[in-house]
Design a protein around this motif. Sequence first.
Motif, PDB file in Angstrom:
ATOM      1  N   ASN A   1       0.835  -1.194   0.000  1.00 40.02           N
ATOM      2  CA  ASN A   1       0.000   0.000   0.000  1.00 40.02           C
ATOM      3  C   ASN A   1       0.876   1.253   0.000  1.00 40.02           C
ATOM      4  O   ASN A   1       1.732   1.405  -0.842  1.00 40.02           O
ATOM      5  CB  ASN A   1      -0.986  -0.045   1.173  1.00 40.02           C
ATOM      6  N   HIS A   2       0.699   2.148   0.944  1.00 41.21           N
ATOM      7  CA  HIS A   2       1.451   3.401   0.962  1.00 41.21           C
ATOM      8  C   HIS A   2       2.750   3.289   1.772  1.00 41.21           C
ATOM      9  O   HIS A   2       3.423   4.304   1.973  1.00 41.21           O
ATOM     10  CB  HIS A   2       0.595   4.511   1.580  1.00 41.21           C
ATOM     11  N   HIS A   3       3.106   2.097   2.231  1.00 40.16           N
ATOM     12  CA  HIS A   3       4.183   1.993   3.202  1.00 40.16           C
ATOM     13  C   HIS A   3       5.323   1.068   2.777  1.00 40.16           C
ATOM     14  O   HIS A   3       5.965   0.437   3.617  1.00 40.16           O
ATOM     15  CB  HIS A   3       3.607   1.522   4.537  1.00 40.16           C
ATOM     16  N   GLY A   4       5.598   1.015   1.477  1.00 31.91           N
ATOM     17  CA  GLY A   4       6.705   0.182   1.045  1.00 31.91           C
ATOM     18  C   GLY A   4       8.031   0.635   1.603  1.00 31.91           C
ATOM     19  O   GLY A   4       8.820  -0.177   2.113  1.00 31.91           O
ATOM     20  N   LEU A   5       8.317   1.941   1.524  1.00 29.52           N
ATOM     21  CA  LEU A   5       9.581   2.447   2.069  1.00 29.52           C
ATOM     22  C   LEU A   5       9.668   2.183   3.559  1.00 29.52           C
ATOM     23  O   LEU A   5      10.704   1.745   4.068  1.00 29.52           O
ATOM     24  CB  LEU A   5       9.709   3.951   1.793  1.00 29.52           C
ATOM     25  N   THR A   6       8.580   2.409   4.264  1.00 29.15           N
ATOM     26  CA  THR A   6       8.568   2.188   5.716  1.00 29.15           C
ATOM     27  C   THR A   6       8.838   0.723   6.062  1.00 29.15           C
ATOM     28  O   THR A   6       9.659   0.417   6.936  1.00 29.15           O
ATOM     29  CB  THR A   6       7.211   2.608   6.295  1.00 29.15           C
ATOM     30  N   LEU A   7       8.166  -0.190   5.369  1.00 32.97           N
ATOM     31  CA  LEU A   7       8.131  -1.587   5.807  1.00 32.97           C
ATOM     32  C   LEU A   7       9.124  -2.495   5.098  1.00 32.97           C
ATOM     33  O   LEU A   7       9.173  -3.689   5.400  1.00 32.97           O
ATOM     34  CB  LEU A   7       6.709  -2.137   5.609  1.00 32.97           C
ATOM     35  N   GLY A   8       9.924  -1.959   4.171  1.00 32.75           N
ATOM     36  CA  GLY A   8      10.846  -2.810   3.433  1.00 32.75           C
ATOM     37  C   GLY A   8      11.749  -3.658   4.309  1.00 32.75           C
ATOM     38  O   GLY A   8      11.728  -4.901   4.227  1.00 32.75           O
ATOM     39  N   PRO A   9      12.581  -3.065   5.165  1.00 36.54           N
ATOM     40  CA  PRO A   9      13.483  -3.877   5.986  1.00 36.54           C
ATOM     41  C   PRO A   9      12.765  -4.823   6.947  1.00 36.54           C
ATOM     42  O   PRO A   9      13.219  -5.951   7.162  1.00 36.54           O
ATOM     43  CB  PRO A   9      14.302  -2.827   6.741  1.00 36.54           C
ATOM     44  N   ALA A  10      11.640  -4.392   7.533  1.00 41.70           N
ATOM     45  CA  ALA A  10      10.898  -5.291   8.420  1.00 41.70           C
ATOM     46  C   ALA A  10      10.322  -6.464   7.643  1.00 41.70           C
ATOM     47  O   ALA A  10      10.335  -7.617   8.112  1.00 41.70           O
ATOM     48  CB  ALA A  10       9.783  -4.523   9.137  1.00 41.70           C
ATOM     49  N   THR A  11       9.818  -6.196   6.441  1.00 44.47           N
ATOM     50  CA  THR A  11       9.324  -7.279   5.583  1.00 44.47           C
ATOM     51  C   THR A  11      10.453  -8.239   5.222  1.00 44.47           C
ATOM     52  O   THR A  11      10.272  -9.464   5.238  1.00 44.47           O
ATOM     53  CB  THR A  11       8.707  -6.699   4.308  1.00 44.47           C
TER      54      THR A  11
END
Length: 419
Positions: free
Chosen positions: A383-393
Amino acid sequence: MVEVNRLSEDVLVLGAGIIGVSVALHLQRLGRSVVLVDRRAPGEETSYGNAGLIERASVIPYGFPREIKTLLHYGLNRSADVRYHWSFLPKIMPWLARFWWESSPRRLRRAALDMLPLIEHSLDEHAKLADEAGISAQLRPSGWLEAYRGTAAFEKACAAARQLDEFGLNYDLLSPAALREREPSLASVFAGAVHWRDPATIADPGQLVKDYAALFERKGGRIVTADAIGLRQDGESWSLSTPERLYQARNAVVALGPWSNDLYARFGYRVPLAVKRGYHLHFRAEPGAVLNRPMVDIEHGFLLAPMARGIRLTTGIEFAGRDDAPTPVQLERTEPYARAIFPLKERVEATPWMGSRPCLPDMRPVIGAAPRHKGLWFAFGHNHHGLTLGPATGRLLAEMMAGLPTFADPKPFAIERFG
């Protein structure tokens, strides 16, 4: 002649945006040999164009609005924060209907709780990668501002912020005088602002991805230019051909963002993936004018962010076909308002940038194994949070692939939820 590299790699990661690069780094950290594949250089698609926020404060996903006044406002199709192509509406309506259903208060809270572990670990996981890459200074602890022109809207925002106190977020409720103190170059048109202090900001998101990718290469990883759509299953391995080489591995990860459906559909998976298109432009600032952190003009639906190339003006979402021609109407609508609140000079680039955010109607990404294909894994739809969640993913998927205990429950992200 194609040189065959049979089972010389452990994993093919398809997609070199922030999600794919993060997956590759975390797998590499666990001792896996990884080839990262993309048709373009790292960080040059969706990861390039965004607000530059590592959004630690967004604990509640962006749901479908349920207020009649808001729906009527969007229905007129004159808004800068949401726009749609009329011809695209019949195609997107089933997705929007499910999005609305998933956005009921009860389901939205369930989505928030499912996403919370990823959000809570987002800054720490970025900080670890940035430290290892030697670029910790790129993560600026400035937070961002939600600015409101109307007193009633600001008071409503203050009440909404207080409702999030259970999540331990740090924020300040700013009067006009306090806002001027933090952002003296902004015009005095706002009744107040919420300063979310937990998020970090990035001055060049595309470069951040490139720096993470450079770390991957320094540690022995290989980046290959190829079209990932050519992936095929060969017995118990996965292979991808280029003019120079045939790459084979026991595992493949689909992290192609808005292009993921081009590949997973070939293997019979049906996922309601949609795209929300977005645009940005950079402007030079007047001499002496400084914007210290990203700020959103809520009423007019745009964001201004200090970036390496200048002040970035970004708009909301556009519902249109992923590959349709750009229609940067929202930028044209918002530029006069942006110039009225901040002293912008000329445009830096002649043509606006356009990108597509991969979105799922239940506001959760797909992270995990393909149930019918051994060795095939997914990581898309943030959704709108690829940059935010990349390393956690990347960490979560690597733990799953290695059979390790996971820091978050992966069940809410399984592709099986779509049948």
